[in-house]
Write a protein that holds these residues in place. Structure first.
Motif: not given
Length: 319
Positions: A153-156, A114-115, A109-110, A140-141
Motif C-alpha cells: 500500500g505504501i509503495r502504491r 520514512a513510512a 517519496e521521502a 487504503l489498508v
C-alpha cells in the motif's frame, strides 16, 4: 467438534475388534488355568500376580490407538486465539504540494521511505493501517499485522490518489480514528491503545479544521504524532510555472501538542521509535476454526509411553 476426514474414524472399528479379541483371549487363558490340575506346578509356571496390572499396558495401548485414529481424522473446533489490539495508523499526505523536490527526491517519496522505515521498526504483533489523504482521506489498508499488504500500500501511494485536490489534515485524523474504532467488535466500548502517525507538509487547505479533529483524538485518547516534510522555499512546477508550497510546521506541531504526540521534521528512525515505545498493549481474542488433531496425537503418544513404562516396570518387556 467436527472432522475434516470423518471416514477415517472407521478405523475405530479395528480398535474395537482388538479390544474384543483381547477379552476373548483372557477368558480362554482363565479356562486353561482352571483345567490345569497340578496346582503346585501351576504356581511355579504362572505365579500369582495382581490381575489389574496385566491389563493396564493393554488398556493404555488400545486407548492410544483410539486417540491416534481420532487425530488421523483431523478434528477441528472453535478456538479462542489471543490477538494483540495495539494499533498504529500511518496517514500519508498525497496532495500536489508533496511533489516539491526541496526534500530529496521529493516530499512524497521521502514520506513513503520514512513510512517504510517506521513500519519495519514496529513490533510484529502490532496492528498497523494506512490512510492516504489529499482533499479527502481514505483507508487504503485496514489495521492488521499483515506487513506485506502494508508495504504494498505504501509503495502504491501517488499524488492525487484520493481523487480530490487539496490537503485535509483534519479529515486524515478523523479517518484514522474511524480505522482504530473498527479494529474489532470491542473497540467502540473498549478502545485499543493506539497512535496516529501523520506525514505531511502541513499546509491544510480543505476539509475539517485540524484542531477540531485533534480535539476528537484527545477525546478518544489517541495521540497524533506528526512529521513534516519540506522547507519554506519549496515549490511545484505546474505547466512551467513555479507555485510556492512552503511547509507549514506550525499546524503539525499544534496538532501534536494538542493530542500529546510528538512533532518531528523529516523524522529519523530514532525519533520515530518514541512513537510506539510507550503505546502499551491490550490483548483481545478472536474465535477461529482450527485443526486440533495435534491434541489427540499428543495424548496418544503420552499413553504409549505410559504403556511402555508400565510393561517394563511390571513385566520387564515392552507391550
Amino acid at each position: 467438534m467436527t472432522w475434516q476426514s470423518p471416514w477415517r474414524l472407521l478405523l475405530l472399528l479395528g480398535v474395537a475388534a482388538l479390544a474384543v479379541a483381547y477379552v476373548v483371549a483372557q477368558r480362554r487363558r482363565s479356562r486353561y488355568a482352571v483345567r490345569f490340575t497340578n496346582l503346585r506346578l501351576l504356581d511355579r509356571v504362572a505365579p500369582e500376580r495382581p490381575a489389574w496390572r496385566r491389563h493396564v499396558p493393554a488398556g493404555l495401548f488400545l486407548a492410544m490407538l483410539a486417540l491416534l485414529v481420532v487425530g488421523f481424522a483431523r478434528p477441528t473446533a472453535d478456538v479462542r486465539v489471543p490477538r494483540e489490539r495495539a494499533t498504529v495508523v500511518v496517514a500519508v499526505d498525497v496532495s500536489t504540494s508533496m511533489l516539491a523536490n526541496d526534500v530529496d527526491p521529493d516530499r512524497l517519496e521521502a514520506a513513503k521511505a520514512a513510512a517504510h522505515r517506521f513500519v519495519d521498526a514496529l513490533p510484529d504483533e502490532f496492528n498497523v493501517g494506512l490512510v492516504a489523504f489529499a482533499g479527502s482521506a481514505a483507508v487504503l489498508v485496514p489495521p492488521s499485522t499483515d506487513r506485506s499488504a502494508l508495504h504494498t500500500g505504501i509503495r502504491r501511494l501517488a499524488e492525487g490518489s484520493t481523487g480530490v485536490q487539496g490537503t485535509a489534515i483534519g479529515e486524515a485524523i478523523n479517518t484514522s480514528l474511524v480505522a482504530v474504532k473498527n479494529i474489532d467488535s470491542r473497540a467502540a466500548k473498549d478502545p485499543p491503545p493506539a497512535r496516529i502517525v501523520l506525514l505531511s507538509d502541513g499546509a491544510n487547505t480543505s476539509g475539517r479544521d485540524p484542531m477540531a479533529a485533534a480535539s476528537d483524538a484527545v477525546q478518544a485518547k489517541v495521540p497524533v504524532h506528526t512529521i513534516s516534510f519540506g522547507t519554506p522555499g519549496g515549490y511545484v512546477d505546474r505547466g512551467g510555472r513555479p507555485i510556492r508550497v512552503p511547509v507549514d510546521g506550525q499546524t503539525l506541531k499544534a496538532v501534536a501538542d494538542e493530542t500529546g504526540g510528538g512533532y518531528h521534521e523529516a523524522g529519523t528512525s530514532e525519533e520515530l521509535r518514541a512513537v510506539y515505545e510507550d503505546i502499551g498493549t491490550s490483548v483481545g481474542y478472536r474465535t477461529e476454526r482450527q485443526d486440533i488433531s495435534a491434541r489427540f496425537i499428543g495424548f496418544g503418544l503420552l499413553l504409549a509411553l505410559a504403556a511402555a513404562a508400565g510393561s517394563m516396570r511390571w513385566f520387564s518387556r515392552l507391550p
